[in-house]
Design a protein around this motif. Structure first.
Motif, PDB file in Angstrom:
ATOM      1  N   LEU A  73      74.377 -75.627  -4.206  1.00  0.00           N
ATOM      2  CA  LEU A  73      74.096 -74.883  -2.982  1.00  0.00           C
ATOM      3  C   LEU A  73      73.215 -73.687  -3.315  1.00  0.00           C
ATOM      4  O   LEU A  73      73.414 -73.039  -4.347  1.00  0.00           O
ATOM      5  N   PHE A  74      72.260 -73.402  -2.455  1.00  0.00           N
ATOM      6  CA  PHE A  74      71.394 -72.240  -2.673  1.00  0.00           C
ATOM      7  C   PHE A  74      71.543 -71.289  -1.505  1.00  0.00           C
ATOM      8  O   PHE A  74      71.160 -71.600  -0.386  1.00  0.00           O
ATOM      9  N   ARG A  75      72.155 -70.145  -1.802  1.00  0.00           N
ATOM     10  CA  ARG A  75      72.414 -69.175  -0.745  1.00  0.00           C
ATOM     11  C   ARG A  75      71.189 -68.284  -0.540  1.00  0.00           C
ATOM     12  O   ARG A  75      70.439 -68.043  -1.479  1.00  0.00           O
ATOM     13  N   GLU A 109      67.623 -59.797   0.885  1.00  0.00           N
ATOM     14  CA  GLU A 109      66.466 -59.072   1.450  1.00  0.00           C
ATOM     15  C   GLU A 109      65.681 -59.935   2.440  1.00  0.00           C
ATOM     16  O   GLU A 109      65.111 -59.445   3.406  1.00  0.00           O
ATOM     17  N   LEU A 110      65.702 -61.257   2.205  1.00  0.00           N
ATOM     18  CA  LEU A 110      65.006 -62.147   3.135  1.00  0.00           C
ATOM     19  C   LEU A 110      65.739 -62.190   4.471  1.00  0.00           C
ATOM     20  O   LEU A 110      65.124 -62.196   5.539  1.00  0.00           O
ATOM     21  N   VAL A 111      67.053 -62.221   4.391  1.00  0.00           N
ATOM     22  CA  VAL A 111      67.857 -62.335   5.603  1.00  0.00           C
ATOM     23  C   VAL A 111      67.725 -61.075   6.453  1.00  0.00           C
ATOM     24  O   VAL A 111      67.526 -61.142   7.665  1.00  0.00           O
ATOM     25  N   ILE A 146      64.349 -64.186  12.311  1.00  0.00           N
ATOM     26  CA  ILE A 146      65.579 -64.632  12.974  1.00  0.00           C
ATOM     27  C   ILE A 146      66.742 -64.417  12.003  1.00  0.00           C
ATOM     28  O   ILE A 146      66.766 -65.006  10.932  1.00  0.00           O
ATOM     29  N   ASN A 147      67.653 -63.523  12.377  1.00  0.00           N
ATOM     30  CA  ASN A 147      68.780 -63.250  11.481  1.00  0.00           C
ATOM     31  C   ASN A 147      69.907 -64.255  11.733  1.00  0.00           C
ATOM     32  O   ASN A 147      69.882 -64.978  12.724  1.00  0.00           O
ATOM     33  N   PRO A 148      70.885 -64.343  10.835  1.00  0.00           N
ATOM     34  CA  PRO A 148      71.900 -65.393  10.946  1.00  0.00           C
ATOM     35  C   PRO A 148      72.630 -65.403  12.290  1.00  0.00           C
ATOM     36  O   PRO A 148      72.898 -66.473  12.840  1.00  0.00           O
ATOM     37  N   ASN A 149      72.905 -64.237  12.828  1.00  0.00           N
ATOM     38  CA  ASN A 149      73.583 -64.177  14.120  1.00  0.00           C
ATOM     39  C   ASN A 149      72.750 -64.767  15.237  1.00  0.00           C
ATOM     40  O   ASN A 149      73.204 -65.578  16.034  1.00  0.00           O
ATOM     41  N   ASP A 150      71.500 -64.286  15.272  1.00  0.00           N
ATOM     42  CA  ASP A 150      70.597 -64.769  16.313  1.00  0.00           C
ATOM     43  C   ASP A 150      70.359 -66.274  16.166  1.00  0.00           C
ATOM     44  O   ASP A 150      70.168 -66.988  17.145  1.00  0.00           O
ATOM     45  N   TYR A 151      70.354 -66.718  14.914  1.00  0.00           N
ATOM     46  CA  TYR A 151      70.148 -68.146  14.672  1.00  0.00           C
ATOM     47  C   TYR A 151      71.301 -68.946  15.287  1.00  0.00           C
ATOM     48  O   TYR A 151      71.074 -69.925  15.999  1.00  0.00           O
ATOM     49  N   GLU A 152      72.522 -68.513  15.035  1.00  0.00           N
ATOM     50  CA  GLU A 152      73.681 -69.221  15.600  1.00  0.00           C
ATOM     51  C   GLU A 152      73.620 -69.200  17.125  1.00  0.00           C
ATOM     52  O   GLU A 152      73.884 -70.204  17.783  1.00  0.00           O
ATOM     53  N   SER A 155      67.504 -68.006   6.302  1.00  0.00           N
ATOM     54  CA  SER A 155      68.864 -67.482   6.110  1.00  0.00           C
ATOM     55  C   SER A 155      69.906 -68.581   5.907  1.00  0.00           C
ATOM     56  O   SER A 155      71.079 -68.293   5.715  1.00  0.00           O
ATOM     57  N   ASN A 156      69.512 -69.848   5.948  1.00  0.00           N
ATOM     58  CA  ASN A 156      70.490 -70.928   5.788  1.00  0.00           C
ATOM     59  C   ASN A 156      70.808 -71.209   4.321  1.00  0.00           C
ATOM     60  O   ASN A 156      69.992 -70.943   3.439  1.00  0.00           O
ATOM     61  N   VAL A 157      71.994 -71.773   4.097  1.00  0.00           N
ATOM     62  CA  VAL A 157      72.373 -72.213   2.752  1.00  0.00           C
ATOM     63  C   VAL A 157      71.760 -73.594   2.526  1.00  0.00           C
ATOM     64  O   VAL A 157      71.929 -74.493   3.346  1.00  0.00           O
TER      65      VAL A 157
END
Ligand code: PRX
Length: 651
Positions: free
Chosen positions: A30-32, A36-38, A43-49, A447-449
């Motif tokens: 898995l690559f997290r 700094e990119l996130v 589009i941040n993880p919240n907005d993505y969801e 921002s995805n794994v």
């Protein structure tokens, strides 16, 4: 969704598929994402969801929001019209022009003098064009085409290499409402002729020649041959590029440079309906006749802009290099239109990635400070072969994101790319999509794994699934047909002049859903693993070529009675062609002569894209009782795999 499927075509199931998937899905690393990119992502993880959720619960609202980012001369009355499905309409009665969004609006802002295109010739000369330069150049071409009688809706064939002229001419067509049909400059005279005639193009735009792998490719000569049988073409515009002598005696030929002489640099971009055609791009299907995939002004720009901004996180400061050719959909969407709409800087390179040495790509990245590289697995594998010391020689630290497209990327190539090119800092966006989809469909955002070898999940606003032949979702870990269950704005609107074929190929086998022609598996985390085509289409070095096209090229040779073609695995190119031929009675040439002659014949008919592993001569071919060649039998024998059900085999 309840869907009824036609009886699956047994010949469509490729015998080696299961093995391939298992090997791929055994990849557990898995690559997290890098913090700094996130933090700085578009589009941040919240907005993505939230976007994924909104794409499911309010599809139209999701895409409407995306459309608001662009300029429209008149706003739409309705986001999506499903009344004539599968001929969906997006942004109904909206008025716009993609070239207005790619150029005109930028020249009214600080981007006017920003570099739009960085071009590097194979000889290493650089050219920079600002948004204003590009705007004026395309205005001039739009004026010139108008004075040649090209009007809204007319087709213009563009047969140009990867040089700025191609972007200028595509944008010029869009500006005046003409429909461009770009034909990849590697295609043969016959392929060019067929595409020009199918589209009934009025004008062809080409060059005298260009540089590839240290040689001059005399493109104008190919056009000369095609022109022997292109009755609709009134004018051929020839740009001077390689400075080689060409014959301009035919009254239809004019020099690009002469046409531009004294031409006005202003042009009023035509207001187009959202559903007016923008381009035709031919791609391979399962029959010998290529499909003219038709895209429009409105939805296409919305889809490519939203995907590029989120997937490649495009910023004002980026230097984006998509190393495809503008002759393919990747180049249309993500060298020309997407980056320009986003107001970023796009890189174009004329030549071969290994010329003059295998470090050319790394040199270009270092020279221009490229921040995002988007390339194909076949290129990565080719570069891998030369060793990591080549990328290591260069400062590639400007890179922040990498991308992959065209075929499944094997985990080994993924890791090599990640470690040696991205220096463990750049997530790899493996984007699955097609000429028909216009935009990325199954893809991560930064921002995805990530799991090496998986293209992640559907982009927000895209509803994809893996189903069996009856259209029912298959269980986790099982292979099936990849389908798209809801329309999306950048979808193809039709096959040019063949609406019945459009319905039949994509929408009839499982009513209500778009059948992609690909096989896939979903794992326990919902990640999609693409496994290649389910139909008789090869993917040679990321290029889509129908077996039927190769076979029909072969049987046009006077020695050949019948031919069958299959794809066999190749370490670098993913897949290459293996050919079986039944010769006509009385042909008694030596095998070497036969093989060389037939290879040359395929090249002449189709261009250099078809890479043939071998040609073998047979007395008969395995066929069904109805006379269809069973390619899967040939393939299983060739690869030493289980042959599967033989109940329909005649001989
Ligand atoms: O089989 C899939 C493969 O390329 C096909 C589409 O080819 P084309 O229309 O020429 O467009 C290529 C560039 C978008 C698909 O049906 N393909 C494309 N991207 C991927 C892929 N297969 C696996 N992974 C990908 N990322």
């Amino acid at each position: 969704m309840e869907v009824v499927a036609k009886e699956p075509n047994k010949e469509e199931v490729h015998p080696e598929r299961e093995e391939t998937t298992e090997a791929l899905m055994n990849e557990k690393r898995l690559f997290r994402p890098l913090p700094e990119l996130v933090v700085n992502a578009n589009i941040n993880p919240n907005d993505y969801e939230n976007a994924v959720r909104k794409g499911k619960t309010d599809l139209e609202g999701f895409w409407e929001e995306a459309a608001m980012e662009l300029d429209w001369f008149r706003k739409w009355d309705k986001v999506l019209d499903r009344s004539d499905a599968p001929f969906y309409k997006w942004f109904v009665n909206g008025k716009t022009n993609i070239a207005y969004n790619a150029l005109d609006r930028h020249v009214k802002t600080h981007r006017k003098n920003k570099v739009a295109i960085i071009f590097e010739s194979e000889a290493g000369q650089r050219t920079r064009m600002t948004y204003y330069d590009l705007y004026r150049a395309s205005n001039m071409v739009a004026n010139a085409l108008t004075s040649l009688g090209v009007r809204k809706g007319d087709r213009v064939a563009i047969y140009l290499p990867n040089i700025p002229h191609i972007a200028i001419c595509m944008l010029a067509c869009a500006k005046l409402g003409a429909v461009h049909s770009v034909v990849y400059a590697g295609f043969s005279a016959i392929a060019l002729r067929d595409r020009v005639n199918d589209a009934q193009a009025k004008v062809i735009i080409t060059v005298d020649g260009f540089h590839r792998n240290g040689k001059v490719i005399k493109l104008k000569e190919v056009v000369d041959e095609a022109m022997l049988d292109c009755p609709t073409v009134e004018t051929v515009i020839v740009a001077k590029w390689a400075d080689i002598p060409v014959d301009m005696s035919d009254g239809r030929y004019v020099w690009y440079e002469d046409l531009m002489e004294g031409e006005s640099k202003s042009f009023e971009t035509v207001s187009m309906d959202a559903e007016d055609p923008l381009f035709i791009l031919y791609t391979s299907g399962t029959t010998g006749k290529p499909k003219g995939i038709l895209h429009t002004h409105g939805g296409y720009q919305v889809g490519i802009n939203r995907t590029l901004k989120w997937v490649f996180d495009i910023k004002e400061t980026d230097i984006f290099w998509c190393s495809a050719d503008p002759g393919w959909i990747t180049g249309h969407s993500y060298i020309v239109y997407g980056p320009l709409i986003a107001g970023t800087t796009t890189v174009m390179y004329e030549g071969h990635p290994l010329y003059p040495t295998p470090d050319r790509m790394w040199q270009i990245i270092a020279k221009y400070g490229v921040t995002i590289l988007y390339t194909a697995p076949t290129t990565i594998r080719m570069l891998m072969r030369f060793g990591a010391h080549y990328p290591k020689k260069y400062d590639l630290s400007t890179l922040r994101l990498l991308g992959s497209v065209g075929e499944p990327i094997n985990p080994e190539a993924w890791i090599w790319y990640y470690e040696n090119v991205g220096n463990h800092n750049c997530p790899i966006m493996d984007t699955w999509w097609q000429t028909e989809t216009g935009m990325f469909m199954i893809t991560p955002v930064p921002s995805n794994v990530l799991k090496p070898g998986s293209a992640y999940k559907p982009f927000p606003g895209v509803q994809a699934d893996v189903v069996d032949a009856k259209g029912n979702p298959v269980p986790t870990g099982k292979g099936g047909f990849l389908v798209i269950k809801e329309p999306w704005p950048a979808m193809a609107r039709n096959i040019y002049k063949e609406p019945e074929r459009y319905k039949e190929v994509y929408w009839s086998k499982m009513p209500g859903v778009y059948l992609t022609g690909d096989m896939a598996t979903k794992d326990e985390d919902g990640y999609f693993w693409l496994q290649g085509r389910s139909d008789d289409v090869l993917n040679i070095a990321g290029h889509r070529i129908g077996t039927a096209e190769i076979e029909s090229a072969l049987v046009s040779h006077k020695w050949v009675a019948e031919a069958a073609c299959i794809g066999v695995p190749d370490k670098i190119r993913g897949e290459i062609a293996k050919i079986f031929v039944i010769l006509k009675e009385g042909v008694e040439e030596d095998e070497d002569i036969l093989v060389n002659e037939l290879k040359a014949h395929i090249r002449k008919k189709m261009g250099p894209l078809v890479i043939v592993k071998s040609i073998s001569f047979q007395d008969k071919l395995p066929k069904t009782r109805s006379g269809k060649i069973m390619r899967r039998v040939l393939k299983a024998e060739e690869l030493g795999l289980k042959v599967g059900d033989l109940s329909t085999l005649d001989n």
